[in-house]
Design an enzyme around this catalytic site. Structure first.
Site, PDB file in Angstrom:
ATOM      1  N   GLU A  24       0.802  -1.209   0.366  1.00  0.00           N
ATOM      2  CA  GLU A  24       0.228  -0.183   0.297  1.00  0.00           C
ATOM      3  C   GLU A  24       0.681   1.302   0.019  1.00  0.00           C
ATOM      4  O   GLU A  24       2.040   1.352   0.193  1.00  0.00           O
ATOM      5  CB  GLU A  24      -0.926  -0.085   0.990  1.00  0.00           C
ATOM      6  CG  GLU A  24      -0.136   0.109   2.523  1.00  0.00           C
ATOM      7  CD  GLU A  24      -0.399   0.824   3.840  1.00  0.00           C
ATOM      8  OE1 GLU A  24      -1.437   2.283   3.469  1.00  0.00           O
ATOM      9  OE2 GLU A  24      -1.098   0.449   4.693  1.00  0.00           O
ATOM     10  N   LYS A 158      -2.953  -1.887  16.147  1.00  0.00           N
ATOM     11  CA  LYS A 158      -2.199  -0.929  17.490  1.00  0.00           C
ATOM     12  C   LYS A 158      -3.408  -0.615  18.547  1.00  0.00           C
ATOM     13  O   LYS A 158      -3.995  -0.301  18.190  1.00  0.00           O
ATOM     14  CB  LYS A 158      -1.787   0.757  17.107  1.00  0.00           C
ATOM     15  CG  LYS A 158      -0.714   0.736  16.634  1.00  0.00           C
ATOM     16  CD  LYS A 158      -0.144   1.933  16.055  1.00  0.00           C
ATOM     17  CE  LYS A 158       0.755   1.773  14.662  1.00  0.00           C
ATOM     18  NZ  LYS A 158      -0.325   2.000  13.587  1.00  0.00           N
TER      19      LYS A 158
HETATM   20  N1  PSU Z   1      -2.327   1.632  10.563  1.00  0.00           N
HETATM   21  C1  PSU Z   1      -0.410   1.781  10.662  1.00  0.00           C
HETATM   22  N2  PSU Z   1       0.359   3.055   9.411  1.00  0.00           N
HETATM   23  C2  PSU Z   1      -1.083   2.668   8.459  1.00  0.00           C
HETATM   24  C3  PSU Z   1      -2.583   2.989   8.794  1.00  0.00           C
HETATM   25  C4  PSU Z   1      -2.927   1.759  10.037  1.00  0.00           C
HETATM   26  O1  PSU Z   1       0.306   1.568  11.938  1.00  0.00           O
HETATM   27  O2  PSU Z   1       0.174   3.279   7.879  1.00  0.00           O
HETATM   28  C5  PSU Z   1      -3.267   2.840   7.612  1.00  0.00           C
HETATM   29  C6  PSU Z   1      -3.000   2.262   6.428  1.00  0.00           C
HETATM   30  O3  PSU Z   1      -3.262   2.473   5.101  1.00  0.00           O
HETATM   31  C7  PSU Z   1      -4.415   1.416   7.107  1.00  0.00           C
HETATM   32  C8  PSU Z   1      -5.259   3.284   6.952  1.00  0.00           C
HETATM   33  O4  PSU Z   1      -5.089   1.420   5.922  1.00  0.00           O
HETATM   34  O5  PSU Z   1      -4.061   3.418   7.699  1.00  0.00           O
HETATM   35  C9  PSU Z   1      -6.674   3.287   7.761  1.00  0.00           C
HETATM   36  O6  PSU Z   1      -6.716   4.598   8.816  1.00  0.00           O
HETATM   37  P1  PSU Z   1      -8.545   4.533   8.349  1.00  0.00           P
HETATM   38  O7  PSU Z   1      -8.303   4.277  10.372  1.00  0.00           O
HETATM   39  O8  PSU Z   1      -9.078   6.165   8.943  1.00  0.00           O
HETATM   40  O9  PSU Z   1      -9.369   4.145   8.131  1.00  0.00           O
END
Ligand code: PSU
Ligand code: MN
Length: 302
Positions: A24, A158
């Site tokens: 990604e 996390k």
């Molecule tokens: N968790 C991480 N690093 C990240 C992300 C999540 O430790 O970079 C990113 C990923 O691309 C994940 C997105 O799909 O954040 C999720 O965002 P949201 O919580 O806004 O859905």
């Protein structure tokens, strides 16, 4: 509407049934600071190659899904401030308005599926946020795991998230959660969470067999493969939890909402740990790339 561009190298590998691993780019544009973001992206590609698979870093440029990106494109994604963080709901506007967008776990799954890629390595998957009972903040990544046939190798979620609620939600959605060489759900910076995974797998082959069993029998949707951070890079639980608590309080005080929440928390935890969280993040995602490549090899070998 032609929105898919695949590099020749990846296209050939897919046609010949050789292993390909998707990566990604939200982690590049919104998840890590420059220049570590770019360095990590290259490290992941190299790791996947060293483990016998072809890397497919995915981003949307001028409204076109690029499966496989050049060094210049990576540099652009890692430095420009005008990159959309695109989840499923953003895609129609991103395509039609020809925007540049980094893909989250959800949209990387969508794009990987369009290209025929089944295995994807990342750091952390989004989940049910703490306080979601009030805010309704549940990542679209979870719905995507319910519907799109891609296996995601992550280091768990996390503790900025509510892990027990995330597990409940994934159970409702029917998403299998596998532990790679572990019975316990890893919690990103730490190897332990106090929560159990559904099934443990001890080899790439065992993981690949479960993927075949799922998709060959018409059970659609994703699989969450959780791979704990290597011991030597894990952070101490009490230490990281206190940084996360502080980051959550700051987000609340500064009224950070919507898609800005996750990038804000990641950045703040990095500041509060003096970069220790970033170093751990790089190591865990490197390890995930390695395991994903090994699983992809097994998956395509039968
Ligand atoms: N968790 C991480 N690093 C990240 C992300 C999540 O430790 O970079 C990113 C990923 O691309 C994940 C997105 O799909 O954040 C999720 O965002 P949201 O919580 O806004 O859905
Ligand atoms: Mn959210």
């Amino acid at each position: 509407m032609n929105i898919l561009k695949i590099t020749d190298e990846i296209q050939e590998a897919l046609q010949e049934g050789r292993p390909v691993v998707a990566l990604e780019t939200t982690i590049v544009s919104h998840g890590m600071p420059y220049p570590e973001n770019i360095e990590t992206a290259r490290l992941l590609e190299d790791t996947i190659r060293a483990n016998g698979a072809v890397p497919a870093t995915i981003a949307i440029l001028d409204g076109i899904i690029n499966v496989g990106i050049s060094d210049d494109q990576l540099e652009f994604l890692g430095t420009s401030k005008d990159i959309v963080k695109a989840s499923r709901r953003d895609l129609p506007a991103v395509y039609a308005k020809r925007l540049h967008a980094a893909t989250t776990v959800a949209t990387t799954m969508i794009c990987a599926d369009l290209a025929g890629i089944r295995i994807f390595a990342t750091g952390g998957v989004g989940g049910v946020h703490r306080g979601a009972q009030q805010t309704f903040d549940i990542s679209a990544d979870l719905q995507e795991l319910a519907r799109t046939d891609v296996a995601v190798v992550s280091a768990g979620s996390k503790s900025i998230l509510d892990l027990p609620l995330t597990l409940e939600y994934l159970e409702t959605l029917g998403v299998p959660i596998l532990g790679y060489k572990t019975d316990e759900l890893p919690a990103f910076y730490t190897r332990e969470s106090g929560l159990k995974v559904d099934y443990r797998v001890d080899t790439p082959k065992e993981a690949a067999q479960i993927l075949h069993a799922k998709w060959d029998t018409g059970l659609t949707g994703g699989v969450m493969i959780t791979n704990p951070i290597p011991k030597e890079f894990a952070l101490e639980k009490a230490y990281i939890d206190s940084a996360i608590d502080q980051a959550l309080a700051d987000a609340k005080n500064q009224h950070i909402e919507g898609k800005r929440v996750t990038p804000f928390l990641l950045g703040r935890v990095k500041e509060l740990t003096g970069g220790k969280s970033l170093a751990a993040n790089i190591e865990l995602v490197r390890h995930n790339a390695e395991v994903a490549a090994q699983i992809a090899k097994e998956y395509w070998s039968n």
